[in-house]
Motif scaffolding. Sequence first.
Motif, mmCIF file in Angstrom:
data_model
loop_
_atom_site.group_PDB
_atom_site.id
_atom_site.type_symbol
_atom_site.label_atom_id
_atom_site.label_comp_id
_atom_site.label_asym_id
_atom_site.label_seq_id
_atom_site.Cartn_x
_atom_site.Cartn_y
_atom_site.Cartn_z
ATOM 1 N N VAL A 87 31.481 -24.710 10.083
ATOM 2 C CA VAL A 87 31.678 -23.936 8.857
ATOM 3 C C VAL A 87 31.001 -22.586 9.095
ATOM 4 N N LEU A 88 31.703 -21.488 8.804
ATOM 5 C CA LEU A 88 31.192 -20.164 9.182
ATOM 6 C C LEU A 88 30.133 -19.640 8.200
ATOM 7 N N ILE A 89 29.168 -20.520 7.947
ATOM 8 C CA ILE A 89 28.088 -20.201 7.013
ATOM 9 C C ILE A 89 26.762 -20.620 7.633
ATOM 10 N N GLU A 90 25.735 -19.788 7.457
ATOM 11 C CA GLU A 90 24.383 -20.208 7.801
ATOM 12 C C GLU A 90 23.676 -20.468 6.479
ATOM 13 N N ALA A 91 23.174 -21.695 6.310
ATOM 14 C CA ALA A 91 22.480 -22.062 5.072
ATOM 15 C C ALA A 91 20.980 -21.916 5.305
ATOM 16 N N VAL A 92 20.331 -21.159 4.446
ATOM 17 C CA VAL A 92 18.899 -20.882 4.621
ATOM 18 C C VAL A 92 18.136 -21.362 3.390
ATOM 19 N N MET A 93 17.021 -22.023 3.624
ATOM 20 C CA MET A 93 16.141 -22.425 2.526
ATOM 21 C C MET A 93 14.765 -21.835 2.809
ATOM 22 N N ALA A 143 34.957 -22.066 2.848
ATOM 23 C CA ALA A 143 34.431 -23.317 2.289
ATOM 24 C C ALA A 143 34.940 -23.502 0.860
ATOM 25 N N LEU A 144 35.074 -24.763 0.475
ATOM 26 C CA LEU A 144 35.509 -25.100 -0.882
ATOM 27 C C LEU A 144 34.280 -25.259 -1.775
ATOM 28 N N PRO A 145 34.471 -25.139 -3.094
ATOM 29 C CA PRO A 145 33.326 -25.307 -3.998
ATOM 30 C C PRO A 145 32.554 -26.613 -3.753
ATOM 31 N N ASP A 146 33.271 -27.720 -3.546
ATOM 32 C CA ASP A 146 32.596 -28.991 -3.274
ATOM 33 C C ASP A 146 31.767 -28.940 -1.998
ATOM 34 N N GLU A 147 32.277 -28.216 -1.019
ATOM 35 C CA GLU A 147 31.559 -28.119 0.260
ATOM 36 C C GLU A 147 30.287 -27.289 0.105
ATOM 37 N N ILE A 148 30.375 -26.198 -0.645
ATOM 38 C CA ILE A 148 29.166 -25.386 -0.868
ATOM 39 C C ILE A 148 28.122 -26.218 -1.612
ATOM 40 N N ARG A 149 28.594 -27.005 -2.596
ATOM 41 C CA ARG A 149 27.656 -27.876 -3.323
ATOM 42 C C ARG A 149 27.009 -28.887 -2.366
ATOM 43 N N SER A 150 27.808 -29.484 -1.460
ATOM 44 C CA SER A 150 27.248 -30.429 -0.474
ATOM 45 C C SER A 150 26.248 -29.735 0.440
ATOM 46 N N ILE A 151 26.618 -28.535 0.888
ATOM 47 C CA ILE A 151 25.727 -27.800 1.798
ATOM 48 C C ILE A 151 24.386 -27.536 1.106
ATOM 49 N N PHE A 152 24.455 -27.160 -0.162
ATOM 50 C CA PHE A 152 23.225 -26.910 -0.914
ATOM 51 C C PHE A 152 22.418 -28.207 -1.075
ATOM 52 N N ARG A 153 23.111 -29.278 -1.452
ATOM 53 C CA ARG A 153 22.430 -30.552 -1.697
ATOM 54 C C ARG A 153 21.770 -31.072 -0.420
ATOM 55 N N ILE A 154 22.495 -31.029 0.689
ATOM 56 C CA ILE A 154 21.934 -31.528 1.958
ATOM 57 C C ILE A 154 20.769 -30.641 2.408
ATOM 58 N N THR A 155 20.933 -29.327 2.256
ATOM 59 C CA THR A 155 19.862 -28.409 2.686
ATOM 60 C C THR A 155 18.589 -28.637 1.860
ATOM 61 N N ALA A 156 18.750 -28.876 0.563
ATOM 62 C CA ALA A 156 17.587 -29.145 -0.294
ATOM 63 C C ALA A 156 16.921 -30.455 0.117
ATOM 64 N N LYS A 157 17.720 -31.448 0.459
ATOM 65 C CA LYS A 157 17.166 -32.739 0.886
ATOM 66 C C LYS A 157 16.418 -32.588 2.217
ATOM 67 N N VAL A 158 17.017 -31.853 3.145
ATOM 68 C CA VAL A 158 16.358 -31.596 4.428
ATOM 69 C C VAL A 158 15.021 -30.894 4.187
ATOM 70 N N ASN A 159 15.013 -29.953 3.269
ATOM 71 C CA ASN A 159 13.777 -29.229 2.963
ATOM 72 C C ASN A 159 12.691 -30.202 2.502
ATOM 73 N N ALA A 160 13.039 -31.064 1.572
ATOM 74 C CA ALA A 160 12.044 -32.009 1.038
ATOM 75 C C ALA A 160 11.528 -32.937 2.141
ATOM 76 N N ILE A 161 12.444 -33.443 2.957
ATOM 77 C CA ILE A 161 12.065 -34.410 4.002
ATOM 78 C C ILE A 161 11.203 -33.744 5.076
ATOM 79 N N LEU A 162 11.661 -32.600 5.576
ATOM 80 C CA LEU A 162 10.937 -31.965 6.682
ATOM 81 C C LEU A 162 9.633 -31.316 6.225
#
Length: 236
Positions: A87-93, A143-162
Amino acid sequence: MEKKELILEGKAKRLYTTEDEALVIQEFKDDASAFNGVKKGSISKKGEINCAISSIFFEYLESYHVPTHFIQIQAPNEMLVKKVDIVLIEAVMRNIATGSLVKRLGFQDGKALDHPVFEIYLKNDDLGDPLINEYHAYALGIALPDEIRSIFRITAKVNAILKSFLERRGLILVDFKLEFGRDEKGELIIADEISPDTCRFWDRKTHKKLDKDRFRFDMGGVDQAYQEILERISKI
Ligand SMILES: Nc1ncnc2c1ncn2[C@@H]1O[C@H](COP(=O)(O)OP(=O)(O)OP(=O)(O)O)[C@@H](O)[C@H]1O
Ligand SMILES: [Mg+2]
């Protein structure tokens, strides 16, 4: 599994096909670059160290049911991964303000953010990976709206875990970048790498930088910093 053909050579890694069409080998190089490829150099043992660090993070995330492309280590600087359509996006937290947040928005460097900041950037070297929002992503058809929501949700979860994993090892997760890809079922999984090239880590007590900022700003002790991250996260 054997490396077959080189499919892609980037600034930090090479990708090879394997006999299994669904799998590729990601080879980590010692080459380092910063400021969109303007600054170039090499960091001793970086390939092996980043491969080891990334695999520890991927395995740890998988244990929390976070989907990643990781299959197994192949060689010290080679990782067998699932092939994805990136996906041609870099997600940053961001948990602490530094870097572009200071330059662009005037945050005080090192300020702890009460609300972590989530950003998306367009993966396009010619345009200098510009900051975009979700509407740009939809309009560009990346990306589709659902995909952006997933990317955000997964990135937030990764943040909490790491964040808590690293806290227990005396490290602050300042910020990090994730790349996502679509697997053969079209599901989003984390791809690329999670390493001192793509995260900022500070020592909890001294705030010493233990990541690529040492290379960016010629601070010295770059290879030692990468090694130290590996040593700290290798401890149980
Ligand atoms: N599982 C995967 N399947 C397919 N491509 C992948 C996978 N994991 C990572 N990639 C891509 O492989 C390349 C890795 O190379 P590298 O990180 O050196 O690229 P780069 O020079 O940083 O360029 P980019 O701006 O595309 O990241 C990246 O383009 C990344 O998006
Ligand atoms: Mg890259």
